[in-house]
Motif scaffolding. Structure first.
Motif, mmCIF file in Angstrom:
data_model
loop_
_atom_site.group_PDB
_atom_site.id
_atom_site.type_symbol
_atom_site.label_atom_id
_atom_site.label_comp_id
_atom_site.label_asym_id
_atom_site.label_seq_id
_atom_site.Cartn_x
_atom_site.Cartn_y
_atom_site.Cartn_z
ATOM 1 N N GLY A 122 0.830 -1.208 0.000
ATOM 2 C CA GLY A 122 0.000 0.000 0.000
ATOM 3 C C GLY A 122 0.857 1.248 0.000
ATOM 4 N N THR A 123 1.995 1.182 0.695
ATOM 5 C CA THR A 123 2.943 2.300 0.710
ATOM 6 C C THR A 123 3.684 2.414 -0.615
ATOM 7 O OG1 THR A 123 3.240 2.127 3.113
ATOM 8 C CG2 THR A 123 4.996 3.215 1.862
ATOM 9 N N VAL A 124 4.227 1.298 -1.086
ATOM 10 C CA VAL A 124 5.008 1.302 -2.333
ATOM 11 C C VAL A 124 4.146 1.757 -3.515
ATOM 12 C CG1 VAL A 124 6.227 -0.160 -4.001
ATOM 13 C CG2 VAL A 124 6.608 -0.475 -1.545
ATOM 14 N N ARG A 125 2.942 1.230 -3.606
ATOM 15 C CA ARG A 125 2.079 1.588 -4.738
ATOM 16 C C ARG A 125 1.620 3.035 -4.675
ATOM 17 N NH1 ARG A 125 -0.995 -4.110 -3.825
ATOM 18 N NH2 ARG A 125 0.234 -5.398 -5.271
ATOM 19 N N LEU A 126 1.394 3.549 -3.482
ATOM 20 C CA LEU A 126 1.041 4.962 -3.345
ATOM 21 C C LEU A 126 2.169 5.837 -3.867
ATOM 22 C CD1 LEU A 126 -0.749 7.288 -2.214
ATOM 23 C CD2 LEU A 126 0.509 7.011 -0.053
ATOM 24 N N VAL A 127 3.374 5.544 -3.433
ATOM 25 C CA VAL A 127 4.524 6.339 -3.868
ATOM 26 C C VAL A 127 4.720 6.224 -5.375
ATOM 27 C CG1 VAL A 127 7.036 6.563 -3.710
ATOM 28 C CG2 VAL A 127 5.666 6.252 -1.623
ATOM 29 N N ASP A 128 4.638 5.014 -5.890
ATOM 30 C CA ASP A 128 4.832 4.818 -7.333
ATOM 31 C C ASP A 128 3.800 5.594 -8.148
ATOM 32 O OD1 ASP A 128 6.990 3.188 -6.860
ATOM 33 O OD2 ASP A 128 5.956 1.307 -7.310
ATOM 34 N N ALA A 129 2.545 5.544 -7.711
ATOM 35 C CA ALA A 129 1.480 6.233 -8.452
ATOM 36 C C ALA A 129 1.632 7.747 -8.374
ATOM 37 C CB ALA A 129 0.116 5.814 -7.911
ATOM 38 N N ALA A 130 2.125 8.238 -7.242
ATOM 39 C CA ALA A 130 2.253 9.689 -7.053
ATOM 40 C C ALA A 130 3.533 10.250 -7.645
ATOM 41 C CB ALA A 130 2.192 10.020 -5.563
ATOM 42 N N MET A 131 4.501 9.403 -7.962
ATOM 43 C CA MET A 131 5.822 9.886 -8.348
ATOM 44 C C MET A 131 5.816 10.856 -9.536
ATOM 45 S SD MET A 131 8.857 10.036 -7.360
ATOM 46 C CE MET A 131 8.654 8.825 -6.056
ATOM 47 N N PRO A 132 5.053 10.598 -10.600
ATOM 48 C CA PRO A 132 5.070 11.558 -11.709
ATOM 49 C C PRO A 132 4.649 12.961 -11.290
ATOM 50 C CG PRO A 132 4.044 9.504 -12.399
ATOM 51 C CD PRO A 132 4.209 9.428 -10.908
ATOM 52 N N TYR A 133 3.761 13.046 -10.303
ATOM 53 C CA TYR A 133 3.296 14.354 -9.822
ATOM 54 C C TYR A 133 4.298 14.961 -8.839
ATOM 55 C CZ TYR A 133 -0.890 12.183 -11.712
ATOM 56 O OH TYR A 133 -1.778 11.543 -12.537
ATOM 57 N N LEU A 134 4.864 14.136 -7.971
ATOM 58 C CA LEU A 134 5.874 14.621 -7.031
ATOM 59 C C LEU A 134 7.084 15.189 -7.765
ATOM 60 C CD1 LEU A 134 5.805 11.752 -4.367
ATOM 61 C CD2 LEU A 134 4.871 14.056 -4.104
ATOM 62 N N GLU A 135 7.433 14.570 -8.882
ATOM 63 C CA GLU A 135 8.583 15.041 -9.656
ATOM 64 C C GLU A 135 8.348 16.437 -10.247
ATOM 65 O OE1 GLU A 135 9.073 11.824 -12.415
ATOM 66 O OE2 GLU A 135 10.567 10.826 -11.159
ATOM 67 N N LYS A 136 7.099 16.816 -10.405
ATOM 68 C CA LYS A 136 6.770 18.142 -10.932
ATOM 69 C C LYS A 136 6.604 19.183 -9.825
ATOM 70 C CE LYS A 136 4.273 16.177 -14.886
ATOM 71 N NZ LYS A 136 2.935 16.008 -15.522
ATOM 72 N N SER A 137 6.566 18.724 -8.589
ATOM 73 C CA SER A 137 6.343 19.640 -7.467
ATOM 74 C C SER A 137 7.623 20.373 -7.100
ATOM 75 C CB SER A 137 5.852 18.852 -6.242
ATOM 76 O OG SER A 137 5.829 19.685 -5.089
ATOM 77 N N PRO A 138 7.518 21.639 -6.703
ATOM 78 C CA PRO A 138 8.703 22.367 -6.240
ATOM 79 C C PRO A 138 9.145 21.953 -4.842
ATOM 80 C CG PRO A 138 6.768 23.753 -6.036
ATOM 81 C CD PRO A 138 6.321 22.500 -6.742
ATOM 82 N N ALA A 139 8.307 21.167 -4.153
ATOM 83 C CA ALA A 139 8.632 20.763 -2.773
ATOM 84 C C ALA A 139 8.019 19.399 -2.478
ATOM 85 C CB ALA A 139 8.130 21.807 -1.781
ATOM 86 N N GLY A 140 8.368 18.407 -3.303
ATOM 87 C CA GLY A 140 7.795 17.077 -3.138
ATOM 88 C C GLY A 140 8.240 16.417 -1.842
ATOM 89 N N ALA A 141 7.303 15.776 -1.163
ATOM 90 C CA ALA A 141 7.627 15.119 0.108
ATOM 91 C C ALA A 141 6.803 13.856 0.292
ATOM 92 C CB ALA A 141 7.394 16.069 1.281
ATOM 93 N N ILE A 142 7.447 12.849 0.845
ATOM 94 C CA ILE A 142 6.813 11.570 1.169
ATOM 95 C C ILE A 142 6.961 11.354 2.669
ATOM 96 C CG2 ILE A 142 6.938 9.060 0.866
ATOM 97 C CD1 ILE A 142 8.393 9.770 -1.882
ATOM 98 N N VAL A 143 5.858 11.031 3.332
ATOM 99 C CA VAL A 143 5.906 10.674 4.747
ATOM 100 C C VAL A 143 5.233 9.318 4.909
ATOM 101 C CG1 VAL A 143 5.248 11.271 7.103
ATOM 102 C CG2 VAL A 143 5.840 13.087 5.481
ATOM 103 N N THR A 144 5.955 8.383 5.487
ATOM 104 C CA THR A 144 5.382 7.058 5.758
ATOM 105 C C THR A 144 5.199 6.910 7.265
ATOM 106 O OG1 THR A 144 7.577 6.005 5.848
ATOM 107 C CG2 THR A 144 6.457 6.060 3.715
#
Length: 253
Positions: A114-136
Protein backbone atom coordinates in the motif's frame (compact mmCIF):
# COMPACT_ATOMS: atom_id res chain seq x y z
CA UNK A 1 6.64 28.94 12.71
CA UNK A 2 5.23 29.14 9.21
CA UNK A 3 5.36 25.62 7.81
CA UNK A 4 4.95 26.89 4.26
CA UNK A 5 2.13 24.50 3.43
CA UNK A 6 -0.56 26.92 2.28
CA UNK A 7 -1.81 25.81 -1.13
CA UNK A 8 0.07 22.52 -1.04
CA UNK A 9 -1.67 19.45 -2.51
CA UNK A 10 -1.63 16.54 -0.08
CA UNK A 11 -2.80 12.91 -0.29
CA UNK A 12 -3.36 10.84 2.85
CA UNK A 13 -4.38 7.20 2.98
CA UNK A 14 -6.49 6.12 5.94
CA UNK A 15 -7.54 9.70 6.55
CA UNK A 16 -10.80 9.28 8.47
CA UNK A 17 -9.72 8.04 11.91
CA UNK A 18 -7.03 8.41 14.51
CA UNK A 19 -3.62 9.49 13.29
CA UNK A 20 -4.69 9.76 9.65
CA UNK A 21 -7.64 12.01 10.48
CA UNK A 22 -5.45 14.21 12.66
CA UNK A 23 -2.88 14.48 9.87
CA UNK A 24 -5.55 15.51 7.36
CA UNK A 25 -7.00 18.11 9.73
CA UNK A 26 -3.56 19.52 10.54
CA UNK A 27 -2.66 19.92 6.88
CA UNK A 28 -6.01 21.66 6.32
CA UNK A 29 -5.38 23.95 9.28
CA UNK A 30 -2.09 24.92 7.59
CA UNK A 31 -3.99 25.85 4.43
CA UNK A 32 -3.20 22.76 2.36
CA UNK A 33 -5.71 21.17 0.01
CA UNK A 34 -6.30 17.54 0.89
CA UNK A 35 -7.32 14.26 -0.74
CA UNK A 36 -8.08 11.29 1.50
CA UNK A 37 -9.16 7.69 1.21
CA UNK A 38 -10.41 5.00 3.57
CA UNK A 39 -12.59 1.93 3.17
CA UNK A 40 -15.79 3.36 4.71
CA UNK A 41 -17.52 5.68 2.23
CA UNK A 42 -19.72 7.37 4.84
CA UNK A 43 -16.74 8.17 7.06
CA UNK A 44 -14.85 9.53 4.05
CA UNK A 45 -17.77 11.82 3.19
CA UNK A 46 -18.03 13.11 6.77
CA UNK A 47 -14.30 13.78 6.95
CA UNK A 48 -14.24 15.60 3.63
CA UNK A 49 -17.00 17.92 4.81
CA UNK A 50 -15.11 18.63 8.02
CA UNK A 51 -11.96 19.45 6.05
CA UNK A 52 -13.85 21.75 3.68
CA UNK A 53 -15.19 23.62 6.69
CA UNK A 54 -11.61 24.74 7.32
CA UNK A 55 -11.68 26.68 4.07
CA UNK A 56 -9.58 24.37 1.88
CA UNK A 57 -10.36 22.12 -1.05
CA UNK A 58 -10.91 18.53 0.06
CA UNK A 59 -11.81 15.34 -1.78
CA UNK A 60 -12.09 11.71 -0.82
CA UNK A 61 -13.13 8.27 -1.94
CA UNK A 62 -13.65 4.82 -0.46
CA UNK A 63 -10.54 2.83 -1.43
CA UNK A 64 -8.87 -0.31 -0.09
CA UNK A 65 -5.14 0.38 -0.45
CA UNK A 66 -4.48 -3.36 -0.76
CA UNK A 67 -6.17 -3.11 -4.18
CA UNK A 68 -3.29 -1.82 -6.29
CA UNK A 69 -5.35 -0.86 -9.33
CA UNK A 70 -7.91 1.01 -7.23
CA UNK A 71 -5.19 2.86 -5.32
CA UNK A 72 -3.44 3.96 -8.51
CA UNK A 73 -6.73 5.16 -10.02
CA UNK A 74 -7.53 7.11 -6.84
CA UNK A 75 -4.17 8.87 -6.93
CA UNK A 76 -4.79 9.91 -10.52
CA UNK A 77 -8.25 11.27 -9.79
CA UNK A 78 -7.06 13.16 -6.73
CA UNK A 79 -4.18 14.69 -8.68
CA UNK A 80 -6.64 15.89 -11.32
CA UNK A 81 -8.96 17.43 -8.75
CA UNK A 82 -6.23 18.99 -6.64
CA UNK A 83 -4.18 20.18 -9.59
CA UNK A 84 -1.13 18.11 -8.73
CA UNK A 85 0.47 16.42 -5.72
CA UNK A 86 3.12 17.89 -3.43
CA UNK A 87 2.91 15.51 -0.48
CA UNK A 88 1.85 11.90 0.06
CA UNK A 89 1.32 10.34 3.49
CA UNK A 90 1.12 6.54 3.63
CA UNK A 91 -0.78 5.89 6.82
CA UNK A 92 -2.90 2.73 6.46
CA UNK A 93 -2.13 -0.46 8.38
CA UNK A 94 -3.81 -3.86 8.48
CA UNK A 95 -2.84 -4.08 12.19
CA UNK A 96 -2.36 -7.83 11.76
CA UNK A 97 -0.32 -9.35 14.60
CA UNK A 98 -1.21 -13.02 14.20
CA UNK A 99 1.33 -15.68 13.28
CA UNK A 100 -0.85 -17.16 10.54
CA UNK A 101 -0.19 -16.81 6.83
CA UNK A 102 -3.22 -14.61 6.32
CA UNK A 103 -1.83 -12.02 8.76
CA UNK A 104 1.46 -11.97 6.87
CA UNK A 105 -0.39 -11.53 3.59
CA UNK A 106 -2.55 -8.70 4.92
CA UNK A 107 0.43 -6.82 6.32
CA UNK A 108 2.38 -7.20 3.10
CA UNK A 109 -0.46 -6.09 0.83
CA UNK A 110 -1.75 -3.27 3.02
CA UNK A 111 1.21 -1.83 4.91
CA UNK A 112 4.10 -2.59 2.56
CA UNK A 113 2.60 -2.62 -0.91
CA UNK A 114 0.00 0.00 0.00
CA UNK A 115 2.94 2.30 0.71
CA UNK A 116 5.01 1.30 -2.33
CA UNK A 117 2.08 1.59 -4.74
CA UNK A 118 1.04 4.96 -3.34
CA UNK A 119 4.52 6.34 -3.87
CA UNK A 120 4.83 4.82 -7.33
CA UNK A 121 1.48 6.23 -8.45
CA UNK A 122 2.25 9.69 -7.05
CA UNK A 123 5.82 9.89 -8.35
CA UNK A 124 5.07 11.56 -11.71
CA UNK A 125 3.30 14.35 -9.82
CA UNK A 126 5.87 14.62 -7.03
CA UNK A 127 8.58 15.04 -9.66
CA UNK A 128 6.77 18.14 -10.93
CA UNK A 129 6.34 19.64 -7.47
CA UNK A 130 8.70 22.37 -6.24
CA UNK A 131 8.63 20.76 -2.77
CA UNK A 132 7.79 17.08 -3.14
CA UNK A 133 7.63 15.12 0.11
CA UNK A 134 6.81 11.57 1.17
CA UNK A 135 5.91 10.67 4.75
CA UNK A 136 5.38 7.06 5.76
CA UNK A 137 3.86 6.00 9.06
CA UNK A 138 5.71 3.13 10.68
CA UNK A 139 5.70 2.19 14.38
CA UNK A 140 8.01 1.68 17.33
CA UNK A 141 7.23 -2.00 16.72
CA UNK A 142 9.45 -1.65 13.66
CA UNK A 143 12.53 -1.12 15.83
CA UNK A 144 11.75 -3.12 18.98
CA UNK A 145 10.51 -6.63 19.68
CA UNK A 146 7.18 -6.30 21.44
CA UNK A 147 3.79 -7.99 21.46
CA UNK A 148 3.36 -7.03 17.79
CA UNK A 149 6.50 -8.89 16.68
CA UNK A 150 5.71 -10.91 13.56
CA UNK A 151 4.01 -9.54 10.45
CA UNK A 152 3.17 -6.11 11.88
CA UNK A 153 6.61 -5.35 13.29
CA UNK A 154 8.40 -6.89 10.32
CA UNK A 155 6.69 -4.78 7.70
CA UNK A 156 6.84 -1.63 9.81
CA UNK A 157 10.61 -2.12 9.90
CA UNK A 158 10.63 -2.71 6.16
CA UNK A 159 8.78 0.57 5.60
CA UNK A 160 11.53 2.47 7.43
CA UNK A 161 14.18 0.82 5.26
CA UNK A 162 12.18 1.48 2.09
CA UNK A 163 11.66 5.14 2.98
CA UNK A 164 15.31 5.78 3.77
CA UNK A 165 16.18 4.23 0.42
CA UNK A 166 13.76 6.60 -1.27
CA UNK A 167 15.38 9.55 0.47
CA UNK A 168 18.75 8.68 -1.01
CA UNK A 169 17.40 7.84 -4.46
CA UNK A 170 15.19 10.93 -4.78
CA UNK A 171 17.37 13.60 -3.17
CA UNK A 172 18.73 14.82 -6.49
CA UNK A 173 15.14 15.34 -7.68
CA UNK A 174 14.32 17.52 -4.69
CA UNK A 175 11.88 14.98 -3.23
CA UNK A 176 12.24 14.26 0.48
CA UNK A 177 11.17 11.04 2.23
CA UNK A 178 10.83 10.56 5.98
CA UNK A 179 9.13 8.22 8.41
CA UNK A 180 7.22 8.80 11.63
CA UNK A 181 7.24 5.91 14.11
CA UNK A 182 4.46 6.45 16.64
CA UNK A 183 4.45 4.86 20.03
CA UNK A 184 1.22 3.61 21.57
CA UNK A 185 -1.49 6.07 20.53
CA UNK A 186 -4.88 6.20 22.21
CA UNK A 187 -8.11 7.49 20.70
CA UNK A 188 -11.77 6.54 20.91
CA UNK A 189 -12.47 3.65 18.57
CA UNK A 190 -8.77 2.88 18.14
CA UNK A 191 -6.84 -0.30 18.79
CA UNK A 192 -5.77 0.71 22.30
CA UNK A 193 -9.36 1.67 23.13
CA UNK A 194 -10.34 -1.87 22.12
CA UNK A 195 -7.50 -3.41 24.12
CA UNK A 196 -8.40 -1.34 27.17
CA UNK A 197 -11.92 -2.75 27.06
CA UNK A 198 -11.11 -6.29 25.89
CA UNK A 199 -7.74 -7.01 27.48
CA UNK A 200 -7.24 -4.61 30.39
CA UNK A 201 -4.18 -6.49 31.63
CA UNK A 202 -2.33 -5.90 28.37
CA UNK A 203 -3.44 -2.27 28.36
CA UNK A 204 -2.14 -1.74 31.90
CA UNK A 205 1.14 -3.43 31.01
CA UNK A 206 1.60 -1.24 27.93
CA UNK A 207 0.77 1.91 29.86
CA UNK A 208 3.24 1.03 32.62
CA UNK A 209 6.08 0.74 30.09
CA UNK A 210 5.92 4.43 29.20
CA UNK A 211 7.75 6.70 31.66
CA UNK A 212 5.39 9.55 30.82
CA UNK A 213 2.55 7.52 32.31
CA UNK A 214 0.32 7.93 29.27
CA UNK A 215 -0.10 7.08 25.62
CA UNK A 216 0.28 9.53 22.78
CA UNK A 217 -2.54 11.31 20.98
CA UNK A 218 -3.25 11.35 17.24
CA UNK A 219 -2.51 15.08 17.21
CA UNK A 220 0.97 14.54 18.61
CA UNK A 221 1.72 12.08 15.81
CA UNK A 222 0.16 14.38 13.21
CA UNK A 223 2.33 17.30 14.32
CA UNK A 224 5.44 15.26 13.52
CA UNK A 225 4.16 14.05 10.16
CA UNK A 226 3.05 17.48 8.97
CA UNK A 227 6.31 19.09 10.06
CA UNK A 228 8.37 16.51 8.14
CA UNK A 229 6.25 17.14 5.04
CA UNK A 230 6.62 20.90 5.31
CA UNK A 231 9.12 23.37 3.91
CA UNK A 232 10.21 24.05 7.47
CA UNK A 233 11.88 20.63 7.25
CA UNK A 234 13.43 21.29 3.84
CA UNK A 235 16.83 19.76 4.72
CA UNK A 236 15.46 16.76 6.59
CA UNK A 237 15.24 13.57 4.55
CA UNK A 238 15.89 9.92 5.36
CA UNK A 239 14.87 10.41 8.99
CA UNK A 240 12.80 8.07 11.13
CA UNK A 241 11.22 10.31 13.74
CA UNK A 242 10.19 8.30 16.81
CA UNK A 243 7.29 9.91 18.68
CA UNK A 244 6.79 7.73 21.73
CA UNK A 245 7.29 9.61 24.99
CA UNK A 246 10.53 7.69 25.70
CA UNK A 247 8.78 4.33 25.41
CA UNK A 248 11.58 2.70 23.41
CA UNK A 249 14.99 2.22 24.94
CA UNK A 250 17.10 1.80 21.83
CA UNK A 251 19.53 4.57 20.93
CA UNK A 252 19.23 5.97 17.39
CA UNK A 253 22.52 6.95 15.75
Amino acid sequence: MDLGLKGSKVLITGGTKGIGRAIAETFAAEGADVGICARNAAEVADTVEALKARGVAAYGEAVDVADGAALKAWVGRMADRLGGIDVVVANVSALAIGADEESWRKEFETDMMGTVRLVDAAMPYLEKSPAGAIVTISSVSGREIDFAAGPYGTFKAAIIHYTQGLAYQLAAKGIRANTVSPGNTYFDGGVWNSIKDGNPALYAEALALNPTGRMGTPQEMANAAVFLASRAASFITGTNLVVDGALTRGVQF
